[in-house]
Design a protein around this motif. Structure first.
Motif, PDB file in Angstrom:
ATOM      1  N   ALA A   1     -16.808   5.425   9.357  1.00  0.00           N
ATOM      2  CA  ALA A   1     -17.161   6.294   8.227  1.00  0.00           C
ATOM      3  C   ALA A   1     -15.966   7.040   7.640  1.00  0.00           C
ATOM      4  N   THR A   2     -14.775   6.876   8.195  1.00  0.00           N
ATOM      5  CA  THR A   2     -13.627   7.697   7.802  1.00  0.00           C
ATOM      6  C   THR A   2     -13.357   7.679   6.302  1.00  0.00           C
ATOM      7  N   VAL A   3     -13.133   6.501   5.730  1.00  0.00           N
ATOM      8  CA  VAL A   3     -12.767   6.429   4.309  1.00  0.00           C
ATOM      9  C   VAL A   3     -13.954   6.757   3.401  1.00  0.00           C
ATOM     10  N   PRO A   4     -15.169   6.255   3.673  1.00  0.00           N
ATOM     11  CA  PRO A   4     -16.294   6.688   2.831  1.00  0.00           C
ATOM     12  C   PRO A   4     -16.453   8.198   2.757  1.00  0.00           C
ATOM     13  N   ARG A   5     -16.180   8.894   3.867  1.00  0.00           N
ATOM     14  CA  ARG A   5     -16.275  10.359   3.824  1.00  0.00           C
ATOM     15  C   ARG A   5     -15.175  10.961   2.958  1.00  0.00           C
ATOM     16  N   LEU A   6     -13.970  10.372   3.027  1.00  0.00           N
ATOM     17  CA  LEU A   6     -12.890  10.850   2.156  1.00  0.00           C
ATOM     18  C   LEU A   6     -13.242  10.645   0.686  1.00  0.00           C
ATOM     19  N   LEU A   7     -14.036   9.612   0.414  1.00  0.00           N
ATOM     20  CA  LEU A   7     -14.448   9.319  -0.956  1.00  0.00           C
ATOM     21  C   LEU A   7     -15.727  10.065  -1.346  1.00  0.00           C
ATOM     22  N   ASN A   8     -16.203  10.922  -0.434  1.00  0.00           N
ATOM     23  CA  ASN A   8     -17.384  11.761  -0.697  1.00  0.00           C
ATOM     24  C   ASN A   8     -18.659  10.950  -0.931  1.00  0.00           C
TER      25      ASN A   8
ATOM     26  N   ASP B   1       1.620   3.530 -10.728  1.00  0.00           N
ATOM     27  CA  ASP B   1       0.888   4.405 -11.639  1.00  0.00           C
ATOM     28  C   ASP B   1      -0.257   5.142 -10.958  1.00  0.00           C
ATOM     29  N   GLN B   2      -0.418   4.939  -9.635  1.00  0.00           N
ATOM     30  CA  GLN B   2      -1.503   5.572  -8.894  1.00  0.00           C
ATOM     31  C   GLN B   2      -0.937   6.436  -7.770  1.00  0.00           C
ATOM     32  N   GLN B   3      -1.654   7.475  -7.425  1.00  0.00           N
ATOM     33  CA  GLN B   3      -1.276   8.281  -6.276  1.00  0.00           C
ATOM     34  C   GLN B   3      -1.417   7.424  -5.008  1.00  0.00           C
ATOM     35  N   PRO B   4      -0.432   7.476  -4.095  1.00  0.00           N
ATOM     36  CA  PRO B   4      -0.490   6.622  -2.902  1.00  0.00           C
ATOM     37  C   PRO B   4      -1.783   6.754  -2.108  1.00  0.00           C
ATOM     38  N   GLU B   5      -2.266   7.992  -1.918  1.00  0.00           N
ATOM     39  CA  GLU B   5      -3.474   8.165  -1.106  1.00  0.00           C
ATOM     40  C   GLU B   5      -4.699   7.577  -1.793  1.00  0.00           C
ATOM     41  N   LEU B   6      -4.748   7.631  -3.130  1.00  0.00           N
ATOM     42  CA  LEU B   6      -5.863   7.027  -3.855  1.00  0.00           C
ATOM     43  C   LEU B   6      -5.775   5.509  -3.814  1.00  0.00           C
ATOM     44  N   LEU B   7      -4.564   4.989  -3.910  1.00  0.00           N
ATOM     45  CA  LEU B   7      -4.361   3.540  -3.805  1.00  0.00           C
ATOM     46  C   LEU B   7      -4.856   3.022  -2.461  1.00  0.00           C
TER      47      LEU B   7
ATOM     48  N   ASN C   1       0.818  -1.226   0.000  1.00  0.00           N
ATOM     49  CA  ASN C   1       0.000   0.000   0.000  1.00  0.00           C
ATOM     50  C   ASN C   1       0.847   1.271   0.000  1.00  0.00           C
ATOM     51  N   ARG C   2       2.119   1.129  -0.316  1.00  0.00           N
ATOM     52  CA  ARG C   2       3.044   2.237  -0.517  1.00  0.00           C
ATOM     53  C   ARG C   2       3.266   3.089   0.736  1.00  0.00           C
ATOM     54  N   LEU C   3       3.122   2.476   1.891  1.00  0.00           N
ATOM     55  CA  LEU C   3       3.618   3.144   3.094  1.00  0.00           C
ATOM     56  C   LEU C   3       5.139   3.127   3.099  1.00  0.00           C
ATOM     57  N   ILE C   4       5.713   2.119   2.437  1.00  0.00           N
ATOM     58  CA  ILE C   4       7.154   2.041   2.176  1.00  0.00           C
ATOM     59  C   ILE C   4       7.324   1.790   0.679  1.00  0.00           C
ATOM     60  N   GLU C   5       8.219   2.519   0.041  1.00  0.00           N
ATOM     61  CA  GLU C   5       8.465   2.311  -1.385  1.00  0.00           C
ATOM     62  C   GLU C   5       9.531   1.227  -1.576  1.00  0.00           C
ATOM     63  N   PRO C   6       9.339   0.321  -2.532  1.00  0.00           N
ATOM     64  CA  PRO C   6      10.343  -0.712  -2.789  1.00  0.00           C
ATOM     65  C   PRO C   6      11.642  -0.117  -3.318  1.00  0.00           C
ATOM     66  N   THR C   7      12.752  -0.758  -2.987  1.00  0.00           N
ATOM     67  CA  THR C   7      14.026  -0.411  -3.616  1.00  0.00           C
ATOM     68  C   THR C   7      14.010  -0.854  -5.068  1.00  0.00           C
ATOM     69  N   SER C   8      13.400  -2.015  -5.319  1.00  0.00           N
ATOM     70  CA  SER C   8      13.207  -2.506  -6.682  1.00  0.00           C
ATOM     71  C   SER C   8      12.061  -3.504  -6.682  1.00  0.00           C
ATOM     72  N   GLY C   9      11.595  -3.839  -7.871  1.00  0.00           N
ATOM     73  CA  GLY C   9      10.493  -4.779  -7.993  1.00  0.00           C
ATOM     74  C   GLY C   9       9.169  -4.081  -8.249  1.00  0.00           C
ATOM     75  N   THR C  10       8.140  -4.893  -8.454  1.00  0.00           N
ATOM     76  CA  THR C  10       6.839  -4.384  -8.884  1.00  0.00           C
ATOM     77  C   THR C  10       5.723  -5.042  -8.090  1.00  0.00           C
ATOM     78  N   VAL C  11       4.677  -4.261  -7.795  1.00  0.00           N
ATOM     79  CA  VAL C  11       3.441  -4.777  -7.214  1.00  0.00           C
ATOM     80  C   VAL C  11       2.316  -4.519  -8.209  1.00  0.00           C
ATOM     81  N   LEU C  12       1.630  -5.569  -8.608  1.00  0.00           N
ATOM     82  CA  LEU C  12       0.494  -5.455  -9.516  1.00  0.00           C
ATOM     83  C   LEU C  12      -0.781  -5.828  -8.776  1.00  0.00           C
TER      84      LEU C  12
END
Length: 316
Positions: free
Chosen positions: A97-104, A67-73, A48-59
Motif C-alpha cells: 500500500a506504500t505508493v497508493p497511500r502517497l498518492l492519497n 520536466d517532472q519532479q523526481p518524486e512524482l515521476l 527514474n532519476r535516482l541518478i541524473e544524466p551527464t547528457s542526453g534525454t529520457v522520454l
C-alpha cells in the motif's frame, strides 16, 4: 513508450554510460544485459532519476522526464530490485500500500488493490497480508516486491536483477509468473540482468551492453541467429545458441499430425505448451525418436520428431 537519446553518465574520469540510444515500444519487455559494471543499472537509475544524466534525454510517452519532479515521476514507475527492499517494520499489506497511500488513494481502493495483487500472485490474503517480511521465504518476499511495484498501476516497470538472489527453481517459477503477469497487464518493462537465459526467456528485445556502450539490440531469436562478433557472440553462447533457440518455441508450434507417425501406447508424451528444448531433453532421456504431443486434457494433438527438433535449432 520510452526512448533514450544520447544518454551519457560520467563519474569523475570514468564514463559509465556512453551515448546510449534505445527505444522500447509500449507493452514490451526489454532486457538490458551485460557483465557487472557495464552500465546497465546506471541506465535504469537514470530513467527514474535516482541518478541524473551527464547528457542526453529520457522520454516517456514523448515527455521529457526532466520536466517532472523526481518524486512524482517515480510514483508513475514501478521499481523492483534484487534483495526486494521491503520495509521490515511494515506488514505485507502496508508494503504493497506504500505508493497508493502517497498518492492519497481512498482506503477502500487501496484494500481492493492489495487483494487484487495478492490474488494475482497466488498468495492467500488471510495467510500473507499481515505477515512481516522476515517471516516470508525469499521467493515470497520477491513476489511482494513485485506487488509493491505494481500497486499504483505504473506506466513503466523497472526491474534490476529481481531474481538474482533466488535459488534456480524459485527463480524459474517467478520468471514464468512475471511474464504471465506482464502479458496480462501490458506494462512496458525494462529488466536488468546478467543472465542470458533469463533475458531470452522473458524479453521481447534484448539490449547488450559492454563498457558503457550499447553493442546490439535485437529480438531473442535475431540475437541468437545473428550476434555481433566479439562480446555479443560470446555472451549468447556459441554452439549453445541452438538449444536457446529451441527454448523460444513451444512444442505445439512444431507438432505434426499424429497419423504421420507410428505411435504406440509406449510412445513418450509431452505437453504442447512445453518448449522445444524440453522436448529435445525428453527425447534424449527417453531414447525416443518421436514424442506424442498432448493438449491440456491429455488428448493427443500431434507428434514431434527428433529430426524436426534438430532442424528447428539449426541455422537458417
Amino acid at each position: 513508450m520510452i526512448e533514450l537519446q544520447g544518454l551519457t553518465r560520467v563519474f569523475g574520469e570514468r564514463t559509465a554510460v556512453d551515448n546510449l540510444n534505445l527505444r522500447v515500444e509500449s507493452g514490451q519487455i526489454c532486457a538490458l544485459i551485460g557483465t557487472s559494471g557495464c552500465g546497465k543499472s546506471t541506465t535504469l537509475k537514470m530513467i527514474n532519476r535516482l541518478i541524473e544524466p551527464t547528457s542526453g534525454t529520457v522520454l516517456i510517452n514523448g515527455e521529457d522526464i526532466r520536466d517532472q519532479q523526481p518524486e512524482l515521476l517515480r510514483r508513475r514507475i514501478g521499481y523492483a530490485i534484487q534483495g526486494v527492499g521491503l520495509f521490515p517494520h511494515r506488514t505485507v499489506y502496508d508494503n504493497i500500500a506504500t505508493v497508493p497511500r502517497l498518492l492519497n488513494w481512498p482506503a477502500k481502493q487501496i484494500d481492493q488493490r492489495v487483494h487484487e495483487l495478492l490474488d494475482l500472485l497466488k498468495m492467500d490474503f488471510d495467510t500473507f497480508a499481515y505477515q512481516y517480511p522476515h517471516r516470508l521465504s525469499g521467493g515470497e518476499q520477491q513476489r511482494i516486491g513485485v506487488a509493491r511495484a505494481l500497486a499504483a498501476r505504473p506506466e513503466l516497470m523497472l526491474m534490476d536483477e529481481p531474481f538474482g538472489a533466488l535459488d534456480p527453481l524459485t527463480r524459474e517459477r517467478l520468471q514464468g509468473e512475471l511474464k504471465q503477469i506482464q502479458r496480462m497487464l501490458g506494462i512496458t518493462t525494462i529488466l536488468v540482468t546478467h543472465d542470458i537465459e533469463e533475458a531470452i526467456r522473458l524479453a521481447d528485445q534484448i539490449a547488450v551492453m559492454d563498457g558503457g556502450k550499447l553493442l546490439q539490440v535485437a529480438s531473442p531469436a535475431e540475437l541468437l541467429r545473428n550476434p555481433r562478433e566479439g562480446f555479443v557472440s560470446q555472451l549468447v553462447g556459441g554452439e549453445e545458441r541452438a538449444l536457446r533457440l529451441l527454448s523460444l518455441r513451444s512444442v505445439g508450434d512444431l507438432a505434426q499430425p499424429a497419423d504421420q507417425f507410428e505411435l504406440s501406447d509406449d510412445t513418450p508424451c509431452i505437453d504442447a505448451g512445453m518448449s522445444l528444448r524440453d522436448a529435445l531433453a525428453r527425447q534424449i532421456w527417453q531414447r525416443s525418436a518421436v514424442l506424442r504431443v498432448v493438449d491440456e486434457t491429455g488428448a493427443t494433438c500431434g507428434a514431434v520428431s527428433l529430426q524436426e527438433l534438430i532442424n528447428a535449432g539449426g541455422r537458417d
